[in-house]
Design an enzyme around this catalytic site. Sequence first.
Site, mmCIF file in Angstrom:
data_model
loop_
_atom_site.group_PDB
_atom_site.id
_atom_site.type_symbol
_atom_site.label_atom_id
_atom_site.label_comp_id
_atom_site.label_asym_id
_atom_site.label_seq_id
_atom_site.Cartn_x
_atom_site.Cartn_y
_atom_site.Cartn_z
ATOM 1 C CG HIS A 181 -1.926 1.060 1.280
ATOM 2 N ND1 HIS A 181 -3.028 0.978 2.089
ATOM 3 C CD2 HIS A 181 -2.027 2.233 0.625
ATOM 4 C CE1 HIS A 181 -3.768 2.064 1.925
ATOM 5 N NE2 HIS A 181 -3.178 2.845 1.048
ATOM 6 N NE ARG B 137 0.403 11.208 -3.407
ATOM 7 C CZ ARG B 137 -0.700 10.936 -2.715
ATOM 8 N NH1 ARG B 137 -1.706 10.294 -3.280
ATOM 9 N NH2 ARG B 137 -0.792 11.266 -1.442
ATOM 10 C CG ASP C 228 -6.236 3.519 -0.496
ATOM 11 O OD1 ASP C 228 -6.941 3.503 0.517
ATOM 12 O OD2 ASP C 228 -5.134 4.078 -0.539
ATOM 13 C CG HIS D 249 -10.249 4.010 2.043
ATOM 14 N ND1 HIS D 249 -9.190 4.821 2.348
ATOM 15 C CD2 HIS D 249 -11.364 4.688 2.446
ATOM 16 C CE1 HIS D 249 -9.628 5.943 2.919
ATOM 17 N NE2 HIS D 249 -10.947 5.881 2.991
ATOM 18 C CG HIS E 36 -5.815 2.341 5.665
ATOM 19 N ND1 HIS E 36 -7.181 2.253 5.734
ATOM 20 C CD2 HIS E 36 -5.548 3.039 4.537
ATOM 21 C CE1 HIS E 36 -7.715 2.868 4.693
ATOM 22 N NE2 HIS E 36 -6.734 3.350 3.955
ATOM 23 C CG ASP F 16 -2.144 5.048 3.592
ATOM 24 O OD1 ASP F 16 -2.078 5.385 2.393
ATOM 25 O OD2 ASP F 16 -3.093 5.361 4.333
ATOM 26 C CG HIS G 105 -0.294 15.129 0.638
ATOM 27 N ND1 HIS G 105 -1.052 14.940 -0.494
ATOM 28 C CD2 HIS G 105 -0.836 14.318 1.583
ATOM 29 C CE1 HIS G 105 -2.006 14.058 -0.250
ATOM 30 N NE2 HIS G 105 -1.900 13.656 1.005
HETATM 31 ZN ZN LIG Z 1 -6.864 4.512 2.255
#
Ligand SMILES: [Zn+2]
Length: 474
Positions: free
Chosen positions: A81, A85, A173, A200, A277, A350, A354
């Site tokens: 996971h 991007r 997700d 998710h 998650h 995860d 950003h």
């Molecule tokens: Zn997620």
Amino acid sequence: MDSGPRPSAPRLACRAFPPERFLVPRVHLLDPAEGVDYVGDLLVEDGRIAAIGKRIAVDTEVPILDEYTGCWVFPGFVDPHAHLRTPGLEYKEDIASGARAAAAGGYVTVVAMANTDPVVDSGTVASWVLGKAAQDAVVRVGQVGAVSKGLKGEELSEMRELADSGVVAFADDGKPVSDADLLLHALRYARGTGRPILLHLENKSLSLDGVMHEGKWSARLGLRGIPGICESGPLARDLELVRYAVAEEDRLAAARATAGAPASADRGGTPMVHFQHLSSADSARLVAGAKRDGLPVTAEVTPFHLYFTDERLRAFDQNLKINPPIRSEADREALIAALADGTIDCIGTDHAPHAPQEKEVPIEEALNGSVGLETAFAAVHTALVATGKVPLARVVEAMTTGPCRVLGLEAPRLAEGAPADFCIVDLDERWTVTPATLRGKSRNCAFLGETLTGRVRSTVVDGARRFERAGGEA
Ligand SMILES: [Zn+2]
């Protein structure tokens, strides 16, 4: 559903490096699946582990990497996971930088989610990303295909075409699959491709613009809370959908049996559904119950949820704003127990990069997510292993064979003749996470400022060193 042509295999793509020849002497070799747990040597040749044993004699021209003496060697980690991007959001991360971060974290394989721009909802986009990985990625990249077109939750994606292009699984997700009928259809199609659906879990009508876990800390801080039922509610529903889909498969198999085919549905080893998650004690309890009932489901937890609690939001640190939110100490303890006893199958990072303009804003406006590839093992080692809560061997399983079982991938292993895919870790190195220790493009890391114990020194994929760091070096 299994009447079509044999499903094509998942594709993992990686840049090729010339294979190296070297000996790693006097390291602690640990591979729980192979029953390997001793101090010895490892010889790498032609992309494979040429020899493994207490003492390996080599001729004088073989380079000996004695700078790793005293370190531990584990099978390379596999991340089920991550958000790399590409395509479209390369200002946050791209395949090359994400793979570099993965290598620095000991990962030999990393699986990228589909919430890109465009969304990976067709074979064309998936093939393009995997082609890019074959040029740019220093570790193996697997790609997830979207469940629904554009992640809109309305219409199924081109699932068969995605499978033929080599995606490892399906997931929306970032968003839940809220429409129960759509999910049931997706389960039927996914089973035909031999891929699991990764879910998710989020009840959007409860999470709204929540910032953190709903509890005494959200009340004290005056921040909008996201209750645990926001995850466990959809989880309970999805378990009933899986139960329904399994009964349907068994009915079809029984009907075929009267026509001479095998009587039980072949579930092919991979789960029907994998829950991403998990964040709460209630979710862990529901998954444990489903597994007792024999439902083909698996689950994952992130290092953030194993390490932090909601109290840490006190400092209004945007990097701790993640989705699902970091919850209470009772939730954290339940997740740790579930990881230890196998209710939770694997650890997923995860990893969610950003840009500063998306994170360095008031916490209510900040996007969810933290980068986590470089820090995953160290965080779990510090919070779980060094404290005696979970044995090291269990953590290694949850980062190697665990995710591979979920995704139907062959797990890296420390065995003679196996592909040389491993990481070298100094379990004693204490280090403080700073921006300079992060190898990806973004710096939004929940662990910034934390001092962790245990650090990856080198990562080897296909017998070539993809990452190397001297002890003590940033
Ligand atoms: Zn997620």
